[in-house]
Scaffold this active site. Sequence first.
Site, mmCIF file in Angstrom:
data_model
loop_
_atom_site.group_PDB
_atom_site.id
_atom_site.type_symbol
_atom_site.label_atom_id
_atom_site.label_comp_id
_atom_site.label_asym_id
_atom_site.label_seq_id
_atom_site.Cartn_x
_atom_site.Cartn_y
_atom_site.Cartn_z
ATOM 1 C CB THR A 65 38.159 46.600 49.352
ATOM 2 O OG1 THR A 65 39.418 47.166 48.966
ATOM 3 C CG2 THR A 65 38.280 45.963 50.734
ATOM 4 N N GLY A 66 36.453 46.783 46.627
ATOM 5 C CA GLY A 66 36.252 47.292 45.279
ATOM 6 C C GLY A 66 36.315 46.161 44.273
ATOM 7 N N GLY A 67 35.588 45.075 44.573
ATOM 8 C CA GLY A 67 35.714 43.865 43.775
ATOM 9 C C GLY A 67 34.619 43.631 42.760
ATOM 10 C CB THR A 68 31.514 45.365 41.958
ATOM 11 O OG1 THR A 68 31.940 46.737 41.863
ATOM 12 C CG2 THR A 68 31.044 45.074 43.375
ATOM 13 C CB SER A 69 33.653 46.655 37.775
ATOM 14 O OG SER A 69 34.132 47.852 38.372
ATOM 15 N N GLY A 113 39.576 44.827 40.456
ATOM 16 C CA GLY A 113 39.122 44.064 41.616
ATOM 17 C C GLY A 113 38.419 42.782 41.224
ATOM 18 C CE1 TYR A 165 42.694 57.390 41.862
ATOM 19 C CE2 TYR A 165 44.600 57.810 40.460
ATOM 20 C CZ TYR A 165 43.711 56.927 41.041
ATOM 21 O OH TYR A 165 43.842 55.578 40.802
#
Length: 248
Positions: free
Chosen positions: A12-16, A19, A151
């Site tokens: 997940t969160g694999g676009t940049s 990830g 965070y």
Amino acid sequence: MGKFEGKIALVTGGTSGIGLATAQKFVNEGAYVYITGRRQNELDKAVNQIGKNVTGVQGDISKLEDLDKLYDIIKQEKGKLDILFANAGIGNFLPLGEITEEQVDRTFDINVKGTIFTVQKALSLFPDKVGSIIVTGSTAGSIGNPAFSVYGASKAALRALVRNWILDLKGTEIRVNVVSPGGILTPAYDELFGDALEEVLENSRNTVPAGKVGTPEEVANAVSFLASDESSYLTGVELFVDGGLAQV
């Protein structure tokens, strides 16, 4: 033969950043990988960059219906999941006096609630209750940072969850571990610090024992280790990939 030959992985969160580097690492080692992201154009770019053995699924992990859609796709296409890298998350700087309800809700919706249900809804896909789950934490969950408390609290919550999940999963062979990066040069890192980035990099050279910030590939190597049989007796650990920052 790669160490993940025949394995199905989800990032997940694999676009940049971390990830994307991890998804690429998994594919290079023989896995078929699913990646998620909230923006279709970034998802398409990541899929093209990885090049093979990858499927992109658009979605927001804070929306349970998106998670259901994601796991339905994996179940229908591959029938199982062997590795889950629960990496999606957000963060921004706001000092105590400026924290908003919106910031708290959004950060915890994605980083905590989203991760809980990403993991929970994956469990039925692990064949014979065997697999590896890696959750992205942060050094911010262990050490203080100015204006980063929301965070940091969300990442500390993930660390606490994993300590409990390994007890819930007793009797299975599903391992759950945390990888906690320090400063890593990613697009999100650039966006977070903006014009102050060069100052942050110089500060890192002076304060991080390794004398530098890390790369996404260095974190991907650690995730790959935790995902593999090389770490078969590790569960519940927090592996810091931070150049020693959280240890001093």
